[in-house]
Design a protein around this motif. Structure first.
Motif, PDB file in Angstrom:
ATOM      1  N   ILE A  49      34.334  27.692  32.983  1.00 38.34           N
ATOM      2  CA  ILE A  49      33.316  28.333  32.167  1.00 38.34           C
ATOM      3  C   ILE A  49      33.347  29.788  32.568  1.00 38.34           C
ATOM      4  O   ILE A  49      33.343  30.097  33.755  1.00 38.34           O
ATOM      5  N   PHE A  91      26.938  24.274  22.366  1.00 29.91           N
ATOM      6  CA  PHE A  91      27.381  25.420  23.158  1.00 29.91           C
ATOM      7  C   PHE A  91      28.875  25.686  23.056  1.00 29.91           C
ATOM      8  O   PHE A  91      29.372  26.633  23.625  1.00 29.91           O
ATOM      9  N   PHE A 110      34.825  23.880  26.435  1.00 31.44           N
ATOM     10  CA  PHE A 110      35.355  24.511  27.633  1.00 31.44           C
ATOM     11  C   PHE A 110      36.545  23.721  28.143  1.00 31.44           C
ATOM     12  O   PHE A 110      36.552  22.501  28.061  1.00 31.44           O
ATOM     13  N   LYS A 140      24.657  19.268  34.809  1.00 32.28           N
ATOM     14  CA  LYS A 140      23.539  20.059  34.280  1.00 32.28           C
ATOM     15  C   LYS A 140      23.858  21.552  34.307  1.00 32.28           C
ATOM     16  O   LYS A 140      23.458  22.306  33.442  1.00 32.28           O
ATOM     17  N   LYS A 141      24.574  21.872  35.362  1.00 30.73           N
ATOM     18  CA  LYS A 141      24.901  23.290  35.542  1.00 30.73           C
ATOM     19  C   LYS A 141      25.725  23.827  34.355  1.00 30.73           C
ATOM     20  O   LYS A 141      25.553  24.953  33.923  1.00 30.73           O
ATOM     21  N   ILE A 142      26.582  22.993  33.850  1.00 31.99           N
ATOM     22  CA  ILE A 142      27.430  23.412  32.733  1.00 31.99           C
ATOM     23  C   ILE A 142      26.592  23.941  31.597  1.00 31.99           C
ATOM     24  O   ILE A 142      26.854  24.990  31.030  1.00 31.99           O
ATOM     25  N   ILE A 143      25.579  23.194  31.300  1.00 31.41           N
ATOM     26  CA  ILE A 143      24.770  23.512  30.134  1.00 31.41           C
ATOM     27  C   ILE A 143      24.116  24.877  30.328  1.00 31.41           C
ATOM     28  O   ILE A 143      24.111  25.718  29.440  1.00 31.41           O
ATOM     29  N   PHE A 144      23.620  25.062  31.526  1.00 29.94           N
ATOM     30  CA  PHE A 144      22.946  26.318  31.820  1.00 29.94           C
ATOM     31  C   PHE A 144      23.891  27.501  31.621  1.00 29.94           C
ATOM     32  O   PHE A 144      23.581  28.470  30.938  1.00 29.94           O
ATOM     33  N   ILE A 145      25.057  27.332  32.210  1.00 32.45           N
ATOM     34  CA  ILE A 145      26.022  28.425  32.132  1.00 32.45           C
ATOM     35  C   ILE A 145      26.491  28.633  30.706  1.00 32.45           C
ATOM     36  O   ILE A 145      26.585  29.744  30.212  1.00 32.45           O
ATOM     37  N   ALA A 146      26.699  27.518  30.040  1.00 32.42           N
ATOM     38  CA  ALA A 146      27.181  27.610  28.670  1.00 32.42           C
ATOM     39  C   ALA A 146      26.213  28.398  27.812  1.00 32.42           C
ATOM     40  O   ALA A 146      26.608  29.230  27.010  1.00 32.42           O
ATOM     41  N   SER A 147      24.936  28.170  28.014  1.00 33.99           N
ATOM     42  CA  SER A 147      23.983  28.862  27.153  1.00 33.99           C
ATOM     43  C   SER A 147      23.962  30.358  27.478  1.00 33.99           C
ATOM     44  O   SER A 147      23.786  31.185  26.604  1.00 33.99           O
ATOM     45  N   VAL A 205      26.572  32.096  28.471  1.00 32.91           N
ATOM     46  CA  VAL A 205      27.781  32.651  27.862  1.00 32.91           C
ATOM     47  C   VAL A 205      27.538  32.935  26.400  1.00 32.91           C
ATOM     48  O   VAL A 205      27.850  33.987  25.881  1.00 32.91           O
ATOM     49  N   LEU A 206      26.916  31.998  25.753  1.00 39.73           N
ATOM     50  CA  LEU A 206      26.693  32.100  24.330  1.00 39.73           C
ATOM     51  C   LEU A 206      25.839  33.321  23.998  1.00 39.73           C
ATOM     52  O   LEU A 206      26.065  34.028  23.042  1.00 39.73           O
TER      53      LEU A 206
END
Lengths: 546, 427, 453
Positions: free
Chosen positions: A456, A532, A535, C2-9, C11-12
C-alpha cells in the motif's frame, strides 16, 4: 411494419399480445417485483402483476421463473450504419486552409436517421446482447453528424427511428490534410462554429420580426444543424475516452455553455471532480483494455523462467506491476463513478456487443454494484437521452422493451432467452453450460503456510495465509497475532486461488477479495477492497505440512 | 561633384584589396614548434610540467626542458597541453547543410553498400571543419549511414587540402544490426510486425554473410569475379579488420553479441544506448564500444532521466572499453561537453578524457600514433587555459599533423566582423 | 487486515487533489544564492511561504517546515525556457498560412514525461509554442512544470502574458509555397501574409464597432482568427517570431512599425547578430540557440557568438531549447555563451532566467531570487555554468517537484494498460521533428504527404 407485398417466406405473427408467465420481474434497478406476469399489448407494457389471466388473443410465454429486465439502452454507437468502405481519398482542394465543410469533416447536418439500414448486422448483435435501443451517430471526423435513437428491431429504416434528431456528435479528430487537422484546429474551429451558430440563430430571430434594412440570414446547413444545441434543445455528445480529451470537452462546455455528454469514456479518474462540477453526463465505454492471456500450456517451464527473470530484473517486474495496477484502475472506473454518485450510462462505440456482459462482470468484480450496473444499462441512459418517460423500466405504459434472462443477468452463467423490442418478440438460442460454483480441488503444492505482503503506498501489511489440504483458508495479520480470520467463497483453479475475507472495522463491515496466482514457492496477486480499490499482494511459502 | 566621385572610386580601388586580405582566412603553418613551459596532460597520470617539441608533423620530444634553436617558440606558461580529441562517430565532412539534400554525402541508395568509401566524399573545405577543430577536436571518424551495410567509415584529421592528406589510418565497414525498436513516433508496427521485420532482416543478413564467406574462400584461391559489395567484406570475414556494428536496444545488443560470437567477427559496437543494461555481457566478450551522443534523451519513457548521461560510465565501470562520439555534423565541437557530462554522471574526468583520446585510438588500432602526447606520435595537440570539458576554457593554440592551425572559423570571423558593427543603426 | 482499510482510505484522499495548483512552504539553508538581480549571496537562506519567496537572509528560522540544507550548493532561480514544444499534443496546425485562432493551450499534456526531465535539469517554466509551419501560427502557452498534476489547467502559469507564434523564411515558404503552391513561396509573400492579417483584423474590429454603435443592424460574423490578430494590435498578445535571416527580421520590424506594434521577441534569430543595433533600437527581444547552425541553408551563415553580440549590443537575449533534449541542460547551453563571446557568469545566467522572463512578460513574478517573487528555485551541486553541475532539487511554487534523492527510474504518470514495457526508440530525436531540423515542423508530416504532387 408494412409489408404490402406477398412473401411466403415469412409467416406473419398471429398476435401482438403476449403474456409472459411466471417470471422474476426486475422493474428497475431498485425495484425488484418478484415473481409475476407481464402483459404486452401493441408494443407497450400493458400490465405487470402477480397473476394475469391471459387475454384470448395472447400468446403465452412460459418463462419458467426466468428473469425479466427492462431491455438495455446503448448511450451512443454507430449501430445500424454501414461502415464507410475502404480508404478515404485524400481531399484535393486548392486551399487546404479553407476546405468546404464536408471535406473538413464538419457535417453536423448529416442525419444518422437517414443512414440507418435495417439490414445492418450490428442491429441484431446489439439486440442479442440485450439492447433494445441504440443512440446512433454517423462516423467521421470532427462533426460527423446528428445522432438518432433507433429501435433495435427488424424492419425498414424508417420504422426503426424513434427520434430523428437526438444529438450532435463531436470528436476531437482533425481531418487529414485540411483545416482543422489537429486537436488545436478542432478546438478553435468549434468555438468559431458555435458562436456563429448562435449568431445565426439570433439573426434569424431578428429577421423574423423585422426585415426592414436587414440582410437576410445566411443559409448554412452546418450552422443551422447546430442551432438546437445553442438553444439547449439538444446535447453535444463528445467522444472523450481519456482524461485529456475529457478536460478539453469540459473546457469547451465551460466557455460555450451547452449540455454535454462525455461519450466512450474509458478512463476518467483525474477529471472526476471537474466532471462532477460541470454537470456533464458520462457514457462509459463497455470495452476494457486488452489483457494478456495466461499461457497455460507450459506453466511449469514458464514459472521457472519467470523466477529467473524476476531475480535478474526487478525493473521489469516494477513495470509489469504498474501496468497491472493501471489495468485494474480502468476496470474500476464504473465502481468509482458509482461511489462518487455520478450516474452514468454505457456507450458501445467501437465495442463488441457480445463482450458487454463479460466486461461489466469485470467491473462488478472491482466493486461496481449490480444495481448501478443495471442502472447504467437502463434507467441512466434513458434519462441522459431524454426517453425515461417511455422506457428504461418495466412499468406499465412504457415500451415493451424487455430482456428475459435464464438466470439473474449478472450471474456468470446467465443467458438471454427472449428479447422484446417494442413488443416484437425475438427468441435466442441458449447453450447449455456446465454448472459451476464448486470450490475446485486444492493443488498439493499450495497446502501449507504462506507469508504475505500487501503493498500500500506509504505503508504495507504482512501476515500469514494458511491453506489446509481440505481447502480451508485462514488469514492471520502480523498486527494481530493469533487472530485468524477464515476465508469464504474459496475457489481453487489450479494455481489460481480466489477467496473473500470479511473484516469488521469500527463497526463497518468490509469485504476484501483475494486473487492469488501461485508459482512454485511464491505467489502474487491482488486484494481488492470494495470502496478503496485494489492493492498488490505477494508472498512465499513459509512451511509445508510434514 | 563628378570629380569627387571619381576620387572616391580611386580610393576605393586602393582600399579594397586591403579589406579583402584582412578578411582572408589565415593559413596554417608548418615547421618546428617548441611548446615551452606548459603542463602536459599524460592522459594516464595527469598533468606534468614539460616542454613539447613538434617537428615534421610528429611529436619529436616531450621533456622537462627542451631547447631547440631553430624552433618557433610557443609560450605555454600557465597553460595546459592536451592531445587532440577524437570523435569516433560523426558525419563531419560528409554533410554540409542539414536540410539541403544535395549537400548530404553519407547515405547511398541500397541496403548492401559496404564498398561506399566515406573518404571519397570527405570535403576538406567544409565550413564545419574549422568550426569543429577550434574546440580541440582534431580527428573524427566520418561514418556513412543508411542501409544494412551503408559503407566504409574513415578516420580523418581535421586539417588538409585533400582527403588523402586528412586520412588518419583507420577505415571500418559499418553494419546496422537488425533492430527491433520503434523507428519514431509514427511507427505503429505491432510487436508481431516488428518480429517479422526482424526475421526478414536476419534472413537477408545471413544470405549476404554466407555469400561474403564464399567470396572470401574463392578470393583466397584467387578465383573471384568482380563483386565490390562482397569484396568489401572479405577482410571482415577473414578477421583482418573490425566491423563497426550499430546496435542500441538491450535485446538487440544481446542478439548482436551472439551473432558476433557465432561468426567470429572482430566487432566494435557503436551506439549501444542500452549498453548499461548488458554491460557485463559486453565486458565478458571483450567488445569495445563507441557510444553517444551522451547529451541525449533516454530511449524509453520509463527510463531514468540520466540514462544517456550515465551509460558510458556504467559500461566503463563494468570493464567495457568505451569511446565517446557525438554522432553530429556541424556540432562535433560539442565532443568535450559530451565527455564532460559522462564525466559528471559517473565516469570521472580521466576515463571520460581517455574515451575521447587514447581509447578510440586503441579501438581503431592506431594508438601507436594517436591518443597521447608521446614521442613519435602524430602532433595532434591543443593548448588551453584550463580543463577542455569546461565551457569557460579557451583554446589558445592548435596543432594538427604538426601544422599550427589558426583558431579561426566562420563563427569567429562573423563575431569579429559584427561585434561592433560599423555603421551601427541606419540613419 | 484492519490497518489496510485505514491506509487505503488515506491513499484515496490524497491521490487526487483538485483545484488551484499547489503551493508550498520551504526553507533552503546556507546556500550560495545566485539572485541574478541582486548579486551572489554566500551562506544565505531563502524562505518560501505559500509558494512565494518571503525572506532572504542569514540564519532564518521558519519553525517546523520542510528544510533543505544547501550548504556547498548553488541556489538559483528556476530556469525558464522561452521556446519549447513539450507538454503539448499538437504543435502545428499547418493547413493555412494564418491560423492565429488556434492555441496550443488547448492541447496541454500534463503527463508528458519531458516535463519531468526538464525539471531534472532545473527548468521550472517553459513557453510551449506553436510550430513554424505557417507565417502566423497559433497562440502559445507559458507553463509551470508542476509535474504530478493531472489537470491541464494546473500546468498553466495563470496570468502570464498571451503570446502568439509568427514564422519567417524557409519553413512557411516550404510548407505552403513549395509543397502546396499557395502564398507564401518567398520572403516577399511572407510579408504580405502579415499585412493582410492586420488589415483584416482592423476591418473586423471596425465592423463590430459599427454594429455596437448601431450603425449596422446585423452582428458581423464571429471570427476568432481576426479577434486574435486584433489582440496583437491592441497589445494584449505578444508576438514570438521564428526567424533567421537579417533581412526578414528587418522586414517584420517594419511591418510592426506600420501597425503600431512595439513588442516582439524574435525566436532563433540566428542572424540577429547582423542587425543587433536595429533590434536594440526597436526594443525587440531575441531568444537564440546557444550553438545550433547549418541544419538548413538560412542558418549556414551563423555564429555561436550570436548571444554575446546581441547582449553586448543591449538586446535582451535568452537561450532556448526548442528541443526536449536541450531543455534538460539549458544551464549548459548558457555556459557555452561564455566560451563564445566571453559573457560574465551573471550575463550568462540571465540568458536562462530573468531575460526569458522578460520575453514572456512574467519578469515581475519569476526569473530572479527576490522577496515577493514566486518560489521557483533550482539547486545545483557545482556551479550551474560548470559542465560538472548536477541539479539536486527543483522547486516550483515552493513545492519540490524534482529531488535527486527521490528520483526512481520510472516517473511516468500516464501508463498504458496494454503495454508492459515501454517501447524503445531507435533514435531519440534530438531536435524536434527530425534530426537536424529546427523549429518544429511537427504534425506537418501528414499535411505535406497529402499534397505532394
Amino acid at each position: 411494419m408494412s409489408h404490402a407485398q406477398i412473401d411466403y417466406n415469412i409467416v406473419p405473427d398471429v398476435t401482438s399480445t403476449y403474456l409472459i408467465n411466471d417470471v422474476h420481474i426486475i422493474k428497475s434497478p431498485t425495484d425488484s417485483f418478484g415473481l409475476g406476469d407481464i402483459l404486452i399489448e401493441n408494443g407497450l407494457i400493458k400490465k405487470v402483476a402477480r397473476q394475469i389471466d391471459p387475454p384470448i388473443d395472447a400468446q403465452v410465454i412460459e418463462a419458467d421463473s426466468a428473469y425479466a429486465y427492462a431491455a438495455f439502452i446503448d448511450g451512443l454507437s454507430h449501430t445500424g450504419i454501414a461502415k464507410s468502405e475502404g480508404k478515404e481519398d485524400r481531399p484535393k482542394v486548392k486551399f487546404p486552409g479553407a476546405a468546404p465543410n464536408d471535406v473538413a469533416g464538419i457535417t453536423p447536418e448529416k442525419l444518422a436517421a437517414e443512414m440507418v439500414s435495417g439490414k445492418e448486422s450490428s442491429i441484431k448483435s446489439m439486440r442479442e446482447s440485450g439492447f433494445a435501443i441504440s443512440h446512433t451517430a454517423p462516423s467521421g471526423k470532427m462533426l460527423p453528424g446528428t445522432g438518432a435513437l433507433i429501435a433495435l428491431s427488424r424492419g425498414d429504416a424508417e420504422d426503426l427511428v424513434m427520434k430523428e434528431k437526438a444529438s450532435i456528435y463531436m470528436q476531437f479528430s482533425g481531418s487529414r490534410g485540411v483545416y482543422p487537422s489537429t486537436i488545436i484546429g478542432v478546438m478553435a474551429k468549434w468555438r468559431n462554429l458555435y458562436k456563429n451558430a448562435q449568431g445565426l440563430s439570433d439573426h434569424r430571430r431578428m429577421y423574423k420580426t423585422n426585415t426592414q434594412g436587414m440582410q437576410r440570414p445566411k443559409k448554412d446547413k452546418s450552422l443551422q444543424a447546430l442551432i438546437p444545441l445553442t438553444n439547449k434543445e439538444m446535447s453535444l455528445f463528445a467522444k472523450a475516452s481519456k482524461p485529456k480529451e475529457i478536460f478539453r470537452a469540459l473546457q469547451l462546455k465551460k466557455e460555450l455553455g451547452y449540455n454535454l455528454v462525455l461519450t466512450n469514456v474509458k478512463y476518467v479518474t483525474p477529471a472526476l471532480q471537474k466532471v462532477k462540477q460541470s454537470g456533464a453526463h458520462i457514457l462509459l465505454s463497455t470495452s476494457l483494455p486488452k489483457e494478456e492471456k495466461k499461457d497455460k500450456k507450459s506453466d511449469k517451464a514458464k514459472s521457472d523462467d519467470k523466477k529467473e527473470e524476476k531475480e535478474k530484473n526487478p525493473e521489469k517486474e516494477a513495470l509489469e506491476k504498474r501496468k497491472k495496477e493501471t489495468l485494474k484502475s480502468y476496470k474500476s472506473q464504473a465502481m468509482m463513478l458509482e461511489k462518487e454518485r455520478i450516474p452514468f450510462g454505457f456507450s458501445l462505440m467501437g465495442a463488441k456487443p457480445a463482450n458487454v456482459k463479460k466486461n461489466i462482470l469485470k467491473m462488478i468484480e472491482q466493486g461496481l454494484s449490480q444495481e448501478a450496473a443495471l442502472a447504467a444499462l437502463t434507467t441512466n441512459p434513458a434519462k441522459i437521452l431524454g426517453i425515461d418517460n417511455v422506457t428504461g423500466t418495466l412499468s406499465e405504459g412504457k415500451l415493451a422493451n424487455i430482456m428475459i434472462s435464464t438466470q439473474p443477468y449478472f450471474d456468470k452463467e446467465s443467458a438471454i432467452k427472449y428479447m422484446f423490442v417494442e413488443g416484437s418478440k425475438y427468441e435466442m438460442e441458449v447453450k447449455e453450460k456446465a454448472a459451476e460454483g464448486e470450490a475446485g480441488e486444492v493443488a498439493k503444492s499450495l497446502v501449507g503456510a504462506w507469508s504475505y505482503d500487501i503493498e500500500i503506498p506509504g505503508d504495507g501489511q504482512s501476515g500469514t495465509i494458511f491453506i489446509s489440504d481440505a481447502g480451508v483458508i485462514e488469514v492471520e495479520g502480523d498486527d494481530e497475532p493469533g487472530d485468524k480470520d477464515e476465508a469464504e467463497n474459496v475457489k481453487f483453479n489450479e494455481d489460481n486461488v480466489l477467496f473473500t475475507l470479511t473484516v469488521v472495522n469500527n463497526g463497518m463491515e468490509l469485504i476484501v477479495d483475494f486473487d492469488l496466482n501461485f508459482a512454485g514457492d511464491s505467489f502474487e496477486g491482488n486484494i481488492s477492497v470494495a470502496e478503496f480499490g485494489s492493492f498488490p499482494i505477494s508472498g512465499s511459502k513459509k512451511s509445508s505440512p510434514e | 561633384m563628378k570629380n569627387c566621385q571619381s576620387i572616391y572610386k580611386v580610393l576605393l580601388l586602393l582600399v579594397l584589396p586591403l579589406m579583402l586580405t584582412s578578411q582572408q582566412v589565415e593559413k596554417s603553418k608548418s615547421g618546428i614548434f617548441l611548446l615551452k613551459d606548459g603542463r602536459v596532460e599524460t592522459v594516464y597520470e595527469g598533468l606534468i610540467d614539460a616542454d613539447v617539441l613538434i617537428e615534421n608533423g610528429l611529436i619529436k620530444e616531450v621533456a622537462e626542458t627542451i631547447d631547440h634553436p631553430g624552433a618557433t617558440i610557443v609560450d605555454c606558461k600557465g597553460l595546459m597541453i592536451y592531445p587532440g580529441m577524437i570523435d569516433s562517430g560523426t558525419k563531419l565532412g560528409l554533410a554540409e547543410i542539414g536540410a539541403v539534400s544535395l549537400t548530404q554525402d553519407h547515405n547511398e541508395i541500397g541496403e548492401f553498400t559496404p564498398h561506399m568509401q566515406a573518404l571519397t566524399a570527405v570535403n576538406p573545405n567544409s565550413v564545419n571543419i574549422p568550426v569543429t577543430r577550434v574546440n580541440g577536436v582534431t580527428s573524427v571518424l566520418a561514418v556513412p549511414s543508411g542501409g544494412r551495410f551503408p559503407g566504409t567509415a574513415a578516420l580523418i584529421n581535421l586539417h588538409g587540402y585533400t582527403p588523402e592528406q586528412m586520412y588518419a589510418g583507420f577505415k571500418g565497414v559499418v553494419f546496422n544490426y537488425p533492430s527491433t525498436g520503434k523507428r519514431g513516433r509514427w511507427d505503429r508496427r505491432s510487436a508481431e510486425d516488428i518480429k517479422k521485420d526482424e526475421a526478414k532482416a536476419k534472413k537477408k543478413l545471413k544470405e549476404f554473410w554466407d555469400k561474403a564467406k564464399l567470396q572470401a574462400q574463392l578470393a583466397a584461391k584467387g578465383q573471384t569475379k568482380y563483386n565490390p559489395q562482397l569484396d568489401a567484406l572479405i577482410p571482415i570475414v577473414n578477421k583482418e579488420a573490425p566491423l563497426l556494428i550499430e546496435v542500441n536496444q538491450k535485446s538487440d545488443i544481446l542478439s548482436a553479441i551472439a551473432w558476433v560470437n557465432e561468426n567470429e567477427v572482430k566487432a566494435i559496437f557503436t551506439g549501444v544506448a542500452e549498453g548499461y543494461r548488458v554491460a557485463d555481457s559486453l565486458a565478458k566478450y571483450n567488445i569495445p564500444v563507441i557510444t553517444g551522443p551522451i547529451l541525449s534523451n533516454p530511449r524509453r519513457s520509463s527510463d531514468h532521466f540520466d540514462a544517456a548521461y550515465s551509460n558510458a560510465g556504467k559500461m566503463q565501470k563494468a570493464g567495457v572499453k568505451v569511446a565517446i562520439r557525438t554522432n553530429e555534423t556541424e556540432n562535433v565541437r560539442n565532443l568535450p561537453y559530451n565527455a564532460g557530462f559522462a564525466a559528471a554522471y559517473g565516469m570521472g574526468w580521466r576515463e571520460a578524457f581517455k574515451a575521447v583520446t587514447i581509447i578510440p585510438a586503441e579501438i581503431f588500432g592506431i594508438d601507436d600514433k594517436y591518443g597521447t602526447i608521446e614521442r613519435g606520435k602524430v602532433a595532434n595537440v591543443f593548448v588551453s587555459d584550463g580543463d577542455p570539458f569546461e565551457t569557460k576554457t579557451q583554446i589558445k593554440h592548435l596543432f594538427i599533423d604538426g601544422w599550427k592551425v589558426p583558431l579561426e572559423s566562420r563563427h569567429t570571423l562573423l563575431y569579429e566582423e559584427f561585434l561592433q558593427r560599423d555603421p551601427g543603426v541606419k540613419e | 487486515m484492519k490497518k489496510i482499510i485505514f491506509i487505503a482510505s488515506l491513499v484515496l484522499c490524497s491521490l487526487y487533489t483538485f483545484g488551484q495548483a499547489e503551493t508550498g512552504d520551504i526553507l533552503i539553508k546556507n546556500g550560495t544564492v545566485i539572485t541574478i538581480t541582486e548579486g551572489i549571496k554566500e551562506n544565505t537562506d531563502v524562505l518560501i511561504r505559500n509558494g512565494k519567496i518571503s525572506q532572504i537572509g542569514e540564519g532564518l528560522d521558519a519553525g517546523n517546515i520542510k528544510t533543505i540544507d544547501a550548504k556547498g550548493l548553488y541556489v538559483m532561480p528556476g530556469i525558464i525556457d522561452a521556446h519549447s514544444h513539450i507538454a503539448i499534443d499538437a504543435v502545428n496546425e499547418a493547413t493555412n498560412p494564418n491560423t492565429a485562432e488556434v492555441w496550443v493551450g488547448d492541447a496541454l499534456n500534463p503527463y508528458d514525461i519531458n516535463i519531468y526531465r526538464a525539471l531534472a535539469g532545473g527548468v521550472t517554466i517553459s513557453h510551449a509554442m506553436h510550430g513554424s509551419a505557417n507565417a502566423i501560427g497559433g497562440q502559445c502557452e507559458t507553463i509551470k512544470h508542476r509535474w504530478g498534476v493531472m489537470d491541464p489547467d494546473e500546468l498553466r502559469m495563470e496570468g502570464a502574458m498571451r503570446t502568439i507564434k509568427f514564422a519567417l523564411g524557409e519553413n512557411p515558404m516550404r510548407v505552403h509555397g513549395e509543397r502546396n503552391s499557395i502564398v507564401p513561396a518567398t520572403r516577399m509573400g511572407v510579408e504580405q501574409v502579415f499585412r493582410h492579417a492586420f488589415e483584416d483584423a482592423k476591418a473586423y474590429t471596425q465592423q463590430w464597432k459599427d454594429y455596437k454603435s448601431g450603425k449596422t443592424k446585423v452582428p458581423p460574423e464571429y471570427n476568432l482568427r481576426h479577434e486574435t490578430i486584433a489582440g496583437i494590435l491592441s497589445g494584449e498578445i505578444m508576438i514570438h517570431c521564428h526567424s533567421y535571416r537579417a533581412d526578414e527580421i528587418l522586414m517584420l520590424m517594419n511591418v510592426l512599425s506600420d501597425y503600431g506594434v512595439d513588442k516582439i521577441t524574435f525566436q532563433h534569430v540566428n542572424e540577429g547578430f547582423k542587425v543587433a543595433p536595429e533590434l536594440a533600437e526597436f526594443g525587440a527581444y531575441a531568444s537564440v540557440f546557444s550553438d545550433w547552425w547549418a541544419y538548413k541553408f538560412e542558418v549556414y551563415y551563423s555564429t555561436a557568438y550570436n548571444a554575446a553580440i546581441l547582449t553586448k549590443n543591449g538586446v535582451v537575449t535568452s537561450i532556448n531549447s526548442d528541443s526536449r533534449e536541450l531543455i534538460r541542460h539549458l544551464y549548459h547551453e548558457a555556459a557555452k555563451a561564455q566560451k563564445y563571446g566571453d559573457l560574465s557568469d551573471n550575463e550568462a545566467l540571465r540568458l536562462i532566467t530573468i531575460n526569458p522572463a522578460i520575453q514572456l512578460g512574467i519578469d515581475k513574478r519569476v526569473g530572479s531570487i527576490e522577496v515577493g517573487k514566486e518560489g521557483d528555485i533550482a539547486i545545483f551541486k557545482e556551479h550551474p555554468l560548470s559542465v560538472y553541475a548536477i541539479n539536486q532539487y527543483t522547486i516550483v511554487d515552493g513545492v519540490v517537484r524534482f529531488d535527486t534523492n527521490s528520483d526512481p527510474n520510472d516517473m511516468r504518470i500516464d501508463i498504458d494498460p496494454e503495454e508492459s514495457i515501454p517501447a524503445f526508440y531507435e533514435e531519440e530525436l534530438h531536435k524536434c521533428g527530425h534530426n537536424h531540423a529546427d523549429g518544429c515542423l511537427q504534425d506537418v508530416h501528414f499535411y505535406n504527404l497529402s499534397y505532394r504532387k
